[in-house]
Write an enzyme that holds these catalytic residues in place. Structure first.
Site: not given
Length: 213
Positions: A60-61
């Site tokens: 998840i960035s």
């Protein structure tokens, strides 16, 4: 005596300090609970400005990168957006608060199913899902106003760019090394204008669908 800022407030202040000025993007980030998309093992890091691992070897960035890419798209309320790589569904949720429809493609079926469950909890009803090969895009639904690629492209994605409307914008990382350049393409009458938005680090975009997971 002033109250101590919450973790969310600190994150939003961090984004602003790094150049995220679009109020609509900041609002979308504020109302999208990142802790819903983070694995339980990393819940205490939900509001940190850092990338977090999720299942299937994906991530998840970092919130700043999510905000930067979203701001670079210049989304308007009537737009149809194609997202390549659903992942946890966090970026998808942010996009859905800004666009009319978000079409999202994921090569890992389990990630897509989990993301859809999260989106239903948030009552986001303008997201259309596809289990498939993101490298191919979604030609049946093209052209799109905007395209966002959340994994590193090995080369210029001419077939994805062809799915943009005139004056449409595509944002995504490009490069074969451990770091890439974040590029913004704008479709013009003569082809495309390209802007370099800086260095980023993403997992590579892999063609095909995953046989497992």
């Amino acid at each position: 005596m002033s109250e101590e800022p919450t973790r969310l407030e600190r994150l939003l202040n961090t984004l602003k300090a790094q150049g995220i000025t679009d109020k609509k993007v900041l609002h979308a980030m504020e109302y999208t609970p990142r802790d819903l998309f983070v694995p339980e093992l990393f819940l205490d890091r939900s509001w940190e400005d850092s990338a977090i691992p999720i299942n299937c070897g994906q991530t998840i960035s970092q919130p700043y990168i999510v905000a930067l890419m979203t701001q670079a798209l210049k989304i308007e309320g009537r737009h149809r957006v194609l997202e390549i790589g659903t992942g946890s569904g966090y970026q998808t949720a942010v996009l859905s608060r800004l666009a009319r429809y978000v079409y999202t493609i994921e090569r890992y079926r389990s990630l897509m199913v989990e993301a859809e469950i999260r989106h239903k909890r948030l009552m986001l009803e303008n997201i259309i899902y596809r289990f498939g090969d993101g490298w191919e895009g979604w030609p049946e639904q093209a052209p799109f106003d905007r395209i966002l690629v959340t994994a590193a492209l090995p080369e210029e994605p001419t077939h994805l760019l062809a799915q943009l409307k005139p004056k449409g914008i595509m944002v995504g990382p490009q490069g074969r090394g451990s770091t890439q350049r974040l590029l913004r393409y704008t479709k013009t009458a003569d082809g495309y204008e390209t802007e370099d938005l800086g260095e980023v680090r993403f997992v590579p975009l892999i063609a095909g669908v995953a046989r497992e997971n």
